[in-house]
Structures are given as C-alpha cells and as structure tokens.
Design an enzyme around this catalytic site. Structure first.
Site, short mmCIF file in Angstrom:
data_model
loop_
_atom_site.label_atom_id
_atom_site.label_comp_id
_atom_site.label_asym_id
_atom_site.label_seq_id
_atom_site.Cartn_x
_atom_site.Cartn_y
_atom_site.Cartn_z
N ASP A 69 0.87 -1.17 0.00
CA ASP A 69 0.00 0.00 0.00
C ASP A 69 0.92 1.23 0.00
OD1 ASP A 69 -2.21 1.78 0.63
OD2 ASP A 69 -1.44 1.78 2.68
N ASP A 114 -0.21 5.14 0.91
CA ASP A 114 -0.46 6.15 1.94
C ASP A 114 -0.53 5.52 3.33
OD1 ASP A 114 -0.71 8.56 0.32
OD2 ASP A 114 -2.37 7.48 -0.59
N LYS A 142 -11.50 12.03 -3.96
CA LYS A 142 -12.76 12.56 -4.53
C LYS A 142 -13.95 12.06 -3.71
CE LYS A 142 -11.75 11.32 -8.94
NZ LYS A 142 -10.40 11.26 -9.45
C1 XBP Z 1 -5.22 6.34 0.71
C2 XBP Z 1 -6.36 7.10 0.21
C3 XBP Z 1 -6.16 8.23 -0.70
C4 XBP Z 1 -5.36 9.39 -0.15
C5 XBP Z 1 -5.53 10.58 -1.02
O1 XBP Z 1 -5.17 5.12 0.03
O2 XBP Z 1 -7.49 6.78 0.53
O3 XBP Z 1 -7.42 8.72 -1.03
O4 XBP Z 1 -5.85 9.74 1.14
O5 XBP Z 1 -5.20 10.32 -2.34
P1 XBP Z 1 -4.03 4.00 0.24
P2 XBP Z 1 -6.13 10.81 -3.55
O6 XBP Z 1 -3.67 3.95 1.70
O7 XBP Z 1 -4.71 2.76 -0.25
O8 XBP Z 1 -2.86 4.36 -0.62
O9 XBP Z 1 -6.55 12.20 -3.24
O10 XBP Z 1 -5.24 10.69 -4.77
O11 XBP Z 1 -7.31 9.87 -3.59
MG MG Z 2 -2.94 3.18 3.45
#
Ligand code: XBP
Ligand code: MG
Length: 257
Positions: free
Chosen positions: A10, A12, A55
């Site tokens: 993953d 973020d 979004k």
């Molecule tokens: C994390 C998310 C993302 C980020 C923002 O996903 O939910 O929406 O918060 O990125 P993961 P965007 O941990 O699966 O990577 O604004 O590009 O959606």
């Molecule tokens: Mg994550």
C-alpha cells in the site's frame, strides 16, 4: 521452502506517512484557492479517512458537513477540479522533500531486489502521487523496481474493495499465497482479507486503534538495525524471534510458508 515471490505495498500510511502533513494540507490549500471556507483539521481528517479516495472523501464531507441547503450537487460538481488542484499541490510538496519514507521501507525494498523477490504497489491514491513519492525518495529508476503499480486509475472501486489487489495479482501472474501485503489501515486489511492475502500491518497515528486481529503481524514500523520495531499483535507473532529487531526478507519468507 517459502512460497514468497512478491511483496505488495500500500502507499499512503504504509510507504510514507502521507496523510496528516501531506494530503490533508494539500486538500486545505486547494479549498482555499477555490475560495471555499472548508478546513480539515487533523481530528476531522482522521474521521474522513474512513472513506478511501480523495474525490470520494470530498463528496462524503459535502454530504455530512455542508448544511442541507440544496447546494450539495453544485458543490459535488466542483470535486473533480478541486481534486486535480489538490494533486498538483501534493506533487509539489513531494518535490520539496516534505514527505519521506517510513523506517525500514527503503531497506526492505533494496533487500527484496537483492533476493530476487518481486515488488508491486496496490493503492487507492492517484498514480501521479505514487510516481512523485517514489521519484523524490528513491533512486531515479525506482519506479521500474515495481513490476506492477496498481492505483485508483486502474480499478472501479477503492479499498476496502479487494479489486486493486486482485488486479495487482493478475498483472503479476501470481496467486495470493505467493505474496505478502503491507498495509496500515482497516480499509487496507479489509481489502487484503477479501483477496485473500497474508498481511503485515504497520500502524500510524491515524490507524493505531484499528482492528487487525487476523494480520500476520502488526508492527509500529518495519524497523531498522538501529531503530527496532515493536511487534504489537498478529497471528504469526510467535514466529518473530526476540532477537529480531526489524522485518527482513528472511522473516518475510518465514511468514509466507
Ligand atoms: C489512501 C487514500 C487516498 C489518499 C488521497 O489510500 O485513501 O485517497 O488519502 O489520495 P491507500 P487521492 O492507503 O490505499 O494508498 O486524493 O489521490 O485519492
Ligand atoms: Mg494506506
């Protein structure tokens, strides 16, 4: 004999602590530039993280927090442009070196490459964000280290849907039991559980109170030789020797047996 062929990460919260001081700040700046009086505090953002995808998170905020004065649809129409601006701001923040990888991430990626273990990414963030994070924190060719970079741009549903992991596995041409997933959140483990993939959780401030009882391991971070990890929980925690201070490929292989 270990079955481990690939590690799937993953982004973020797992590769880097991107949310509180990265995405959140970029959202707020985009709101300000659009003349909106919205401000996502650290606490509010923690609640909004229950919704994956920037979004979708903005649409949820409009539904939950903007007074029901018939403006919701008009406000939602602003979301694509707001998100595009937020992505530009976030990429600039990464370019300024504001967001670094979590402990042990670079070490584990390098060890995996050395050991011939394949690498992949499965995230619900935007592809541009992933490329910018890698480009600003790893050697120039690092995007090429990953056989698959599966993002929100490739699948219809965001986590907790397992689609992004299923897509990554199919692109890798591997079965779930040949891989280990790395996640940081409840939405993440719900996605890996449904795939199903064995999962290592590295928690952060926003996700440390989550429920990860069926994770292989729950760690505070992946650890470094001079920065020991702490094993917090996990079905396979008994397989971590007390002398082990960081997650290396040897332990990853053991977890995948
Ligand atoms: C994390 C998310 C993302 C980020 C923002 O996903 O939910 O929406 O918060 O990125 P993961 P965007 O941990 O699966 O990577 O604004 O590009 O959606
Ligand atoms: Mg994550």
């Amino acid at each position: 004999m270990s079955r481990l062929v690939a590690l799937i990460f993953d982004v973020d919260g797992t590769l880097a602590d991107t949310e509180r001081d990265g995405h959140r700040v970029a959202f707020n700046l985009a709101f300000e530039r659009a003349g909106l009086e919205w401000h996502w505090s650290q606490t509010l953002y923690g609640e909004l993280l229950a919704v994956a995808g920037g979004k979708e998170r903005m649409c949820h905020y409009i539904e939950q927090y903007c007074p029901a004065d018939g403006q919701a649809e008009a406000l939602k129409a602003l979301v694509p442009a707001l998100h595009a601006d937020k992505t530009r701001i976030y990429e600039q923040m990464l370019g300024q070196g504001g967001i670094t990888l979590r402990p042990g991430v670079k070490r584990l990626l390098l060890e995996a490459r050395e050991a011939g273990i394949r690498l992949a990414i499965a995230t619900t963030t935007t592809r541009a964000n992933v490329i910018a994070l890698l480009a600003n924190n790893l050697p120039e060719n690092a995007v090429g280290w990953f056989d698959v970079i599966a993002t929100a741009d490739e699948v219809e549903e965001k986590k907790p849907s397992p689609l992004v992991y299923q897509y990554a596995l199919s692109e890798l041409g591997l079965k779930a039991e040949q891989c280990l997933a790395f996640e940081d959140s409840e939405n993440g483990i719900r996605a890996t559980r449904a795939t199903p993939l064995k999962t290592i959780i590295t928690v952060n401030d926003y996700t440390c109170d989550g429920s990860y009882s069926d994770a292989a391991l729950v760690l505070d971070h992946l650890g470094e030789p001079d920065l020991p990890f702490h094993v917090l929980d996990g079905e396979q925690q008994a397989q971590v020797p007390s002398t082990q201070h960081y997650l290396d490929i040897e332990l990853a292989k053991k977890l995948c047996q």
